[in-house]
Design a protein around this motif. Structure first.
Motif, short mmCIF file in Angstrom:
data_model
loop_
_atom_site.label_atom_id
_atom_site.label_comp_id
_atom_site.label_asym_id
_atom_site.label_seq_id
_atom_site.Cartn_x
_atom_site.Cartn_y
_atom_site.Cartn_z
N VAL A 107 0.84 -1.20 0.00
CA VAL A 107 0.00 0.00 0.00
C VAL A 107 0.88 1.26 0.00
CG1 VAL A 107 -1.52 1.36 1.52
CG2 VAL A 107 -2.00 -1.05 1.10
N SER A 108 0.46 2.28 -0.76
CA SER A 108 1.18 3.56 -0.74
C SER A 108 0.65 4.43 0.40
CB SER A 108 0.98 4.30 -2.07
OG SER A 108 1.67 3.63 -3.09
N TYR A 109 1.55 5.22 0.97
CA TYR A 109 1.17 6.16 2.03
C TYR A 109 1.51 7.57 1.55
CZ TYR A 109 0.50 2.32 5.28
OH TYR A 109 0.03 1.18 5.90
N GLY A 110 0.52 8.46 1.55
CA GLY A 110 0.77 9.87 1.25
C GLY A 110 1.35 10.52 2.49
N VAL A 111 2.66 10.84 2.44
CA VAL A 111 3.35 11.33 3.64
C VAL A 111 3.72 12.80 3.47
CG1 VAL A 111 5.29 10.97 5.20
CG2 VAL A 111 4.39 9.04 3.91
N THR A 112 3.37 13.60 4.48
CA THR A 112 3.84 14.98 4.56
C THR A 112 4.56 15.09 5.91
OG1 THR A 112 1.93 15.69 3.27
CG2 THR A 112 3.17 17.41 4.41
N ALA A 113 5.83 15.48 5.85
CA ALA A 113 6.65 15.44 7.06
C ALA A 113 7.68 16.56 7.03
CB ALA A 113 7.38 14.09 7.17
N PRO A 114 8.00 17.13 8.20
CA PRO A 114 9.14 18.04 8.25
C PRO A 114 10.40 17.26 7.88
CG PRO A 114 8.00 17.92 10.39
CD PRO A 114 7.40 16.88 9.51
N ALA A 115 11.40 17.96 7.32
CA ALA A 115 12.58 17.27 6.79
C ALA A 115 13.20 16.32 7.81
CB ALA A 115 13.61 18.31 6.33
N GLU A 116 13.27 16.74 9.07
CA GLU A 116 13.97 15.91 10.07
C GLU A 116 13.20 14.64 10.42
OE1 GLU A 116 12.60 18.81 10.69
OE2 GLU A 116 11.54 18.78 12.62
N LEU A 117 11.93 14.58 10.03
CA LEU A 117 11.13 13.38 10.34
C LEU A 117 11.04 12.40 9.18
CD1 LEU A 117 7.93 13.96 12.47
CD2 LEU A 117 10.14 13.03 13.12
N ARG A 118 11.58 12.79 8.01
CA ARG A 118 11.43 11.92 6.83
C ARG A 118 12.02 10.52 7.04
NH1 ARG A 118 11.65 13.68 0.96
NH2 ARG A 118 9.78 14.93 0.77
N PRO A 119 13.22 10.41 7.65
CA PRO A 119 13.74 9.05 7.84
C PRO A 119 12.82 8.20 8.72
CG PRO A 119 15.48 10.66 8.13
CD PRO A 119 14.20 11.44 8.06
N LEU A 120 12.28 8.81 9.78
CA LEU A 120 11.38 8.04 10.65
C LEU A 120 10.10 7.68 9.89
CD1 LEU A 120 10.74 7.03 13.60
CD2 LEU A 120 9.23 9.02 13.68
N VAL B 250 6.59 3.53 7.40
CA VAL B 250 5.85 3.00 6.24
C VAL B 250 6.40 1.63 5.86
CG1 VAL B 250 5.37 3.37 3.79
CG2 VAL B 250 5.16 5.28 5.39
N VAL B 251 7.70 1.50 5.88
CA VAL B 251 8.31 0.20 5.56
C VAL B 251 7.88 -0.85 6.60
CG1 VAL B 251 10.50 -1.07 5.43
CG2 VAL B 251 10.22 1.12 4.23
N ASP B 252 7.85 -0.46 7.87
CA ASP B 252 7.41 -1.38 8.92
C ASP B 252 5.96 -1.85 8.68
OD1 ASP B 252 9.82 -1.31 10.17
OD2 ASP B 252 9.18 -0.03 11.83
N LEU B 253 5.17 -0.96 8.07
CA LEU B 253 3.78 -1.32 7.77
C LEU B 253 3.66 -2.10 6.47
CD1 LEU B 253 2.18 2.11 8.78
CD2 LEU B 253 1.76 -0.08 9.93
N GLY B 254 4.80 -2.33 5.83
CA GLY B 254 4.79 -3.09 4.57
C GLY B 254 4.48 -2.23 3.36
N GLY B 255 4.52 -0.87 3.53
CA GLY B 255 4.07 0.02 2.47
C GLY B 255 5.19 0.77 1.77
N VAL B 256 4.75 1.75 0.95
CA VAL B 256 5.67 2.54 0.13
C VAL B 256 5.34 4.02 0.36
CG1 VAL B 256 6.44 2.97 -2.24
CG2 VAL B 256 5.52 0.72 -1.61
N PRO B 257 6.33 4.87 0.72
CA PRO B 257 5.98 6.28 0.93
C PRO B 257 5.87 7.07 -0.37
CG PRO B 257 8.30 5.88 1.48
CD PRO B 257 7.73 4.56 1.04
N GLU B 258 4.87 7.94 -0.45
CA GLU B 258 4.76 8.94 -1.53
C GLU B 258 4.82 10.29 -0.84
OE1 GLU B 258 4.60 9.06 -4.79
OE2 GLU B 258 4.67 6.87 -5.00
N TRP B 259 5.84 11.09 -1.16
CA TRP B 259 6.02 12.36 -0.45
C TRP B 259 5.12 13.41 -1.09
CZ3 TRP B 259 8.45 11.30 3.85
CH2 TRP B 259 9.32 10.20 3.86
#
Ligand SMILES: NC(=O)c1ccc[n+]([C@@H]2O[C@H](COP(=O)([O-])OP(=O)(O)OC[C@H]3O[C@@H](n4cnc5c(N)ncnc54)[C@H](OP(=O)(O)O)[C@@H]3O)[C@@H](O)[C@H]2O)c1
Length: 320
Positions: free
Chosen positions: A163-176, A181-190
């Motif tokens: 599953v894709s996840y629509g992610v909006t995050a401050p720069a310092e939170l992107r790695p987390l 998303v990977v832990d959930l088995g998904g794929v991030p879309e920024w």
């Protein structure tokens, strides 16, 4: 719990990570869920299956309590404020979109948040703005929207991989965010903040309006005397969807793609008699289909003229 994720216990074997601004997050996150609804209970179970510690969840209704018993049987049910205090690393707020701002305001006013804590929501339409108040407590906002439909049953867990996840995050939170998303088995879309409504409109238009289209088609078939419309529609619609995803506008077939104005006129005449409320939506979609067919080279502009004339003629009747 059924359908274990392929990411099972991924968190445990991994070293703690630091983001670009050197904020360290433990490999096993302590997580709380505000709103054990369809999404909250499912993502909570998936995070637990990935090795994180889900320590508390809220939800007052019988439905939320039943989901907790089914998907997070060992997690304590607590008040909203208690969940926020227990979720030392990640607080997932999975309440209805319109309730988000109020929950965030209450948590901030109650002093329930802590510096460094990540506060995430799963709304598609909202980005980081709705979480802005958490910054006053030193907490960090994250928008993490799964592009999937959830019923709040164990079957949902089996649909999470890929599953894709629509992610909006401050720069310092992107790695987390990427790690979650990977832990959930998904794929991030920024997705950038300003594009969040467009991102969500695309998913709603594609997934929700598709349901309306399918049900309208089934009703018309029933009106035409077909006993089991879904049997007629299933192979046709599956093929159309697969072709559209693979070929884009090239997948278009049917009378509009051929500029077959007479056929479209007959459709409209019969719909006006049998399903008059459907005439306007049919006209709007036929016109958009013709525009895309011309733009993609499927339909020559000269062949579209008669067809567009029929659509305009019916359009004026609807407007009159
Ligand atoms: N369902 C989907 O397919 C889907 C897919 C992607 C994203 N989302 C997003 O995920 C979020 C949650 O959706 P959902 O479908 O999981 O909702 P849901 O099934 O209706 O569950 C909402 C949960 O929030 C709780 N809640 C409601 N109002 C609250 C409030 N004011 N304060 C505290 N808790 C409250 C409810 O508790 P009670 O049961 O006690 O009322 C329930 O546990 C939404 O932002 C939605 O847009 C949903």
């Amino acid at each position: 719990m059924s359908a274990p994720l392929r990411t099972h216990s991924a968190a445990r074997g991994r070293p703690a990570t630091a983001t670009s601004s050197q904020v360290a997050f433990p490999s096993v996150l302590t997580v709380g869920i505000i709103g054990a609804g369809r999404v909250g209970a499912t993502l909570g179970a998936a995070l637990a299956a990935a090795g994180h510690r889900v320590v508390a969840a809220s939800g007052a209704s019988g439905a939320s309590q039943a989901r907790l018993a089914l998907l997070l049987p060992t997690v304590s049910r607590r008040s909203v404020v208690e969940v926020a205090r227990a979720a030392t690393d990640l607080l997932l707020i999975t309440v209805p979109d319109d309730a988000l701002a109020g929950v965030v305001a209450d948590l901030t006013a109650d002093g329930a948040l802590r510096p460094g804590q990540v506060v995430a929501h799963t709304s598609g339409a909202h980005g980081l703005a709705v979480l802005a108040p958490v910054g006053t407590a030193g907490a960090r906002p994250l928008a993490l929207h799964p592009a999937m439909t959830f019923a709040g049953t164990p079957d949902d867990l089996g649909r999470l991989p890929g599953v894709s996840y629509g992610v909006t995050a401050p720069a310092e939170l992107r790695p987390l965010a990427a790690r979650l998303v990977v832990d959930l088995g998904g794929v991030p879309e920024w997705i950038v903040e300003a594009d969040r409504p467009l991102y969500h409109a695309a998913l709603a238009h594609g997934a929700n309006h598709l349901v309306t289209l399918v049900n309208e088609a089934a009703d018309w078939l029933r009106d035409a005397g077909v006993g089991q419309p879904e049997k007629v529609l299933a192979p046709l619609l599956r093929a159309a969807l697969e072709n559209a995803l693979r070929l884009g506008d090239e997948a278009l077939t049917g009378p509009v793609s051929r500029g077959d104005a007479g056929t479209v006129r007959r459709h409209l005449a019969r719909l006006a008699a049998t399903a008059p409320d459907s005439v306007e939506p049919y006209l709007v979609l036929a016109r958009r289909t013709a525009e895309r067919a011309v733009a993609s080279g499927r339909l020559r502009p000269a062949d579209a003229t008669a067809l567009l004339g029929v659509l305009d003629g019916y359009g004026s009747q609807v407007a009159a």
